[in-house]
Design an enzyme around this catalytic site. Structure first.
Site, PDB file in Angstrom:
ATOM      1  N   ALA A  61       0.833  -1.207   0.000  1.00 22.57           N
ATOM      2  CA  ALA A  61       0.000   0.000   0.000  1.00 22.57           C
ATOM      3  C   ALA A  61       0.863   1.251   0.000  1.00 22.57           C
ATOM      4  CB  ALA A  61      -0.893   0.000   1.230  1.00 22.57           C
ATOM      5  N   GLY A  62       0.290   2.338  -0.484  1.00 19.13           N
ATOM      6  CA  GLY A  62       0.954   3.637  -0.418  1.00 19.13           C
ATOM      7  C   GLY A  62       1.503   4.092  -1.745  1.00 19.13           C
ATOM      8  N   LYS A  65      -2.133   5.042  -4.010  1.00 17.14           N
ATOM      9  CA  LYS A  65      -3.068   5.386  -2.934  1.00 17.14           C
ATOM     10  C   LYS A  65      -4.498   5.533  -3.446  1.00 17.14           C
ATOM     11  CE  LYS A  65       0.076   7.710   0.279  1.00 17.14           C
ATOM     12  NZ  LYS A  65      -0.165   7.269   1.659  1.00 17.14           N
ATOM     13  N   ASN A 110       8.908   8.830   4.877  1.00 15.29           N
ATOM     14  CA  ASN A 110       7.727   9.592   4.455  1.00 15.29           C
ATOM     15  C   ASN A 110       6.873   9.985   5.644  1.00 15.29           C
ATOM     16  OD1 ASN A 110       4.735   8.466   4.350  1.00 15.29           O
ATOM     17  ND2 ASN A 110       6.095   6.685   4.262  1.00 15.29           N
ATOM     18  N   LEU A 112       3.607  11.378   4.765  1.00 15.23           N
ATOM     19  CA  LEU A 112       2.535  11.861   3.896  1.00 15.23           C
ATOM     20  C   LEU A 112       1.265  12.187   4.675  1.00 15.23           C
ATOM     21  CD1 LEU A 112       3.105   9.390   0.938  1.00 15.23           C
ATOM     22  CD2 LEU A 112       3.294  11.872   0.804  1.00 15.23           C
ATOM     23  N   PHE A 114      -1.616  10.102   4.982  1.00 16.17           N
ATOM     24  CA  PHE A 114      -2.846   9.637   4.300  1.00 16.17           C
ATOM     25  C   PHE A 114      -3.405  10.684   3.340  1.00 16.17           C
ATOM     26  CE2 PHE A 114      -4.339   6.460   7.859  1.00 16.17           C
ATOM     27  CZ  PHE A 114      -3.327   5.596   7.489  1.00 16.17           C
ATOM     28  N   SER A 173       0.139   3.419  10.464  1.00 15.61           N
ATOM     29  CA  SER A 173       0.860   4.561   9.904  1.00 15.61           C
ATOM     30  C   SER A 173       1.312   5.445  11.062  1.00 15.61           C
ATOM     31  CB  SER A 173      -0.042   5.383   8.984  1.00 15.61           C
ATOM     32  OG  SER A 173       0.587   6.631   8.744  1.00 15.61           O
ATOM     33  N   ASN A 175       2.014   8.474  10.710  1.00 14.51           N
ATOM     34  CA  ASN A 175       1.845   9.864  10.284  1.00 14.51           C
ATOM     35  C   ASN A 175       0.461  10.450  10.523  1.00 14.51           C
ATOM     36  OD1 ASN A 175       4.551   9.913   9.308  1.00 14.51           O
ATOM     37  ND2 ASN A 175       3.862   8.718   7.539  1.00 14.51           N
ATOM     38  N   THR A 176      -0.424   9.672  11.130  1.00 10.75           N
ATOM     39  CA  THR A 176      -1.711  10.211  11.577  1.00 10.75           C
ATOM     40  C   THR A 176      -1.677  10.127  13.095  1.00 10.75           C
ATOM     41  OG1 THR A 176      -2.901   9.543   9.582  1.00 10.75           O
ATOM     42  CG2 THR A 176      -4.222   9.858  11.561  1.00 10.75           C
ATOM     43  N   LYS A 215      -2.784  -4.511   9.350  1.00  7.39           N
ATOM     44  CA  LYS A 215      -1.385  -4.126   9.097  1.00  7.39           C
ATOM     45  C   LYS A 215      -0.802  -3.448  10.329  1.00  7.39           C
ATOM     46  CE  LYS A 215       1.572  -1.866   5.724  1.00  7.39           C
ATOM     47  NZ  LYS A 215       1.622  -1.295   4.374  1.00  7.39           N
ATOM     48  N   ASN A 244       4.430  -2.084   8.662  1.00  6.43           N
ATOM     49  CA  ASN A 244       4.463  -0.729   8.132  1.00  6.43           C
ATOM     50  C   ASN A 244       5.867  -0.136   8.342  1.00  6.43           C
ATOM     51  OD1 ASN A 244       3.488   1.875   7.248  1.00  6.43           O
ATOM     52  ND2 ASN A 244       1.461   1.196   7.886  1.00  6.43           N
ATOM     53  N   TYR A 316       7.589  -1.972  -1.526  1.00  5.39           N
ATOM     54  CA  TYR A 316       7.362  -0.660  -2.119  1.00  5.39           C
ATOM     55  C   TYR A 316       8.698   0.047  -2.345  1.00  5.39           C
ATOM     56  CZ  TYR A 316       5.640   4.208  -2.569  1.00  5.39           C
ATOM     57  OH  TYR A 316       5.390   5.496  -2.976  1.00  5.39           O
TER      58      TYR A 316
HETATM   59  C1  LIG Z   1       5.931   6.871   0.367  1.00  2.00           C
HETATM   60  C2  LIG Z   1       5.265   5.771   1.142  1.00  2.00           C
HETATM   61  C3  LIG Z   1       3.903   5.830   1.386  1.00  2.00           C
HETATM   62  C4  LIG Z   1       3.258   4.800   2.099  1.00  2.00           C
HETATM   63  N1  LIG Z   1       1.917   4.869   2.317  1.00  2.00           N
HETATM   64  C5  LIG Z   1       1.287   3.833   2.925  1.00  2.00           C
HETATM   65  C6  LIG Z   1      -0.128   3.842   3.080  1.00  2.00           C
HETATM   66  O1  LIG Z   1      -0.827   4.738   2.636  1.00  2.00           O
HETATM   67  N2  LIG Z   1      -0.687   2.787   3.727  1.00  2.00           N
HETATM   68  C7  LIG Z   1       0.032   1.736   4.208  1.00  2.00           C
HETATM   69  O2  LIG Z   1      -0.541   0.806   4.774  1.00  2.00           O
HETATM   70  N3  LIG Z   1       1.374   1.709   4.057  1.00  2.00           N
HETATM   71  C8  LIG Z   1       2.011   2.717   3.423  1.00  2.00           C
HETATM   72  N4  LIG Z   1       3.364   2.674   3.263  1.00  2.00           N
HETATM   73  C9  LIG Z   1       4.129   1.539   3.857  1.00  2.00           C
HETATM   74  C10 LIG Z   1       4.412   0.435   2.852  1.00  2.00           C
HETATM   75  O3  LIG Z   1       3.218  -0.155   2.387  1.00  2.00           O
HETATM   76  C11 LIG Z   1       5.283  -0.656   3.494  1.00  2.00           C
HETATM   77  O4  LIG Z   1       4.580  -1.252   4.555  1.00  2.00           O
HETATM   78  C12 LIG Z   1       6.597  -0.107   4.036  1.00  2.00           C
HETATM   79  O5  LIG Z   1       7.100   0.910   3.216  1.00  2.00           O
HETATM   80  C13 LIG Z   1       7.661  -1.206   4.164  1.00  2.00           C
HETATM   81  O6  LIG Z   1       7.913  -1.831   2.913  1.00  2.00           O
HETATM   82  P1  LIG Z   1       9.137  -1.377   1.957  1.00  2.00           P
HETATM   83  O7  LIG Z   1      10.367  -1.356   2.808  1.00  2.00           O
HETATM   84  O8  LIG Z   1       9.178  -2.407   0.881  1.00  2.00           O
HETATM   85  O9  LIG Z   1       8.774  -0.020   1.449  1.00  2.00           O
HETATM   86  C14 LIG Z   1       4.023   3.695   2.570  1.00  2.00           C
HETATM   87  C15 LIG Z   1       5.393   3.639   2.304  1.00  2.00           C
HETATM   88  C16 LIG Z   1       6.020   4.656   1.599  1.00  2.00           C
HETATM   89  C17 LIG Z   1       7.497   4.563   1.330  1.00  2.00           C
END
Ligand SMILES: Cc1cc2nc3c(=O)[nH]c(=O)nc-3n(C[C@H](O)[C@H](O)[C@H](O)COP(=O)(O)O)c2cc1C
Length: 362
Positions: A61-62, A65, A110, A112, A114, A173, A175-176, A215, A244, A316
């Site tokens: 996710a993310g 979005k 990040n 962000l 949401f 998250s 960030n909220t 999550k 996350n 991601y």
């Molecule tokens: C820019 C960014 C935005 C993200 N936004 C979300 C989100 O909206 N919802 C969510 O569940 N996880 C979000 N994530 C977390 C990723 O889904 C993932 O759990 C996390 O980045 C760890 O995986 P990775 O190391 O492969 O990035 C975000 C990650 C990044 C880098």
């Protein structure tokens, strides 16, 4: 000769991280990014929570979005794509800049918050692709100004039930403000009661039962993990997504942005998220599905998540550095690793390094 992907990637690095992200979405929408040509490997097919996945690698996710490019992501080779986090009302998120690349560490920070276009806009996009094949999970959350956060998750289940392949309730998250408090025992109990009751009602209406995953954060205490495992099992949740982003800044060599507030993801998250995954596997036993996320960058790291207890894997951040050919490369690499291991399905390797990861420091 640099290939098309690496040229595109270098071009994107000329822009700030959020602009580059927008351009990559635009490129996927335009159809300019070539689809992955891959011979499907039957040893990668998984049935998890009642769903058949062509392979165990998903887009986390993310990235998408607002559900703008799920089919383009699936065409890159991913076995599933998770859209969101989606909140009932559109919201702008935190002020920019709010995404930072830590290149030397292959990491991202990040905050962000949401930012998303809300349920309505995503629903119409998902409804338009609903007859297409491919598993698209919907990740749901709560608006920052919600007076009843649980009601926002329930609204997500109801709103997207006809178009989702599965749901993820994102309570992790950073960030909220206050969102991660939903991981505490009583709050989680209340959240899962409401969300799973809504799912049951919708399942009767729709004649199909969609799985709901939860999550969680990697920054949990042992007691926090105990509580989540207990509540998840008591409610008959369909699975966990671990994890996350982290609030930790351990192990970073690139200090340029290390002091920025937000969640850290990418390579430095691998060990921590994999150790928490193993701890959750030990707590919930062999039958509850777990999706391992955090720092996956290669076939080896994807397989290591499975060896630590994951049924499926997502990524991601490493796509930012490796580009859209990454999923195809990982899937081909997994097939080679399976040749070497001589197993008939990748699931046979699940838990094979659980003890190693249980001994690892979180
Ligand atoms: C820019 C960014 C935005 C993200 N936004 C979300 C989100 O909206 N919802 C969510 O569940 N996880 C979000 N994530 C977390 C990723 O889904 C993932 O759990 C996390 O980045 C760890 O995986 P990775 O190391 O492969 O990035 C975000 C990650 C990044 C880098």
């Amino acid at each position: 000769m640099p290939d098309l992907f690496s040229l595109g990637r270098r071009g994107l690095f000329l822009f700030d991280a959020e602009t580059a992200h927008g351009l990559s979405i635009a490129a996927l929408k335009s159809g300019l990014v070539p689809a992955c040509r891959l011979n499907a490997d039957p040893r990668l097919i998984q049935t998890v929570a009642g769903i058949r996945f062509e392979n165990p690698l998903g887009m986390a996710a993310g990235y998408d979005k607002n559900a703008e490019v799920p089919d383009a992501l699936l065409a890159l080779g991913f076995g599933f794509a998770e859209v969101g986090t989606l909140t009932p009302k559109a919201q702008a998120g935190n002020p920019k800049p709010r995404i930072f690349r830590l290149e030397r560490d292959r990491a991202v920070i990040n905050r962000l918050g949401f930012n998303n276009g809300g349920h309505e806009a995503a629903l119409s996009r998902l409804a338009a692709r609903a007859s297409r094949p491919g598993i698209v999970g919907v990740n749901i959350g709560a608006n920052k100004d919600a007076t009843d956060r649980i009601a926002d998750y329930v609204a997500g289940i109801r709103r997207f039930y006809s178009v989702a392949g599965y749901f993820t309730a994102n309570i992790s998250s950073p960030n909220t403000p206050g969102l991660r408090d939903l991981q505490a025992k009583e709050s989680l109990d209340a959240l899962l009661s409401a969300v799973l009751a809504a799912r049951s009602e919708e399942a009767i209406r729709a004649g199909k039962r969609l799985p709901v995953f939860l999550k969680i954060a990697p920054d949990l205490t042992e007691e926090g993990m105990d509580d989540i495992a207990e509540v998840a099992l008591a409610h008959d949740l369909d699975g966990l997504i671990v994890s996350n982003t982290t609030l930790s800044r351990d192990g970073l060599s690139d200090r340029t942005h290390a002091a920025e507030a937000g969640g850290l993801s990418g390579a430095p998250l691998f060990d921590k998220s994999t150790a928490v995954l193993a701890r959750m596997r030990k707590r919930v036993g062999p039958n509850l599905p777990i999706i391992g996320v955090g720092g996956v960058s290669s076939a080896e790291t994807a397989l290591e998540k499975i060896r630590a207890g994951a049924d499926l894997v997502q990524l991601y951040s490493c796509m930012v550095y490796e580009g859209p050919a990454l999923p195809g490369r990982i899937l081909r690499g997994l097939s080679s690793l399976l040749d070497r291991e001589g197993v008939s399905n990748i699931r046979e390797l699940r838990d094979s390094r659980l003890d190693h990861w249980l001994a690892a420091k979180v």
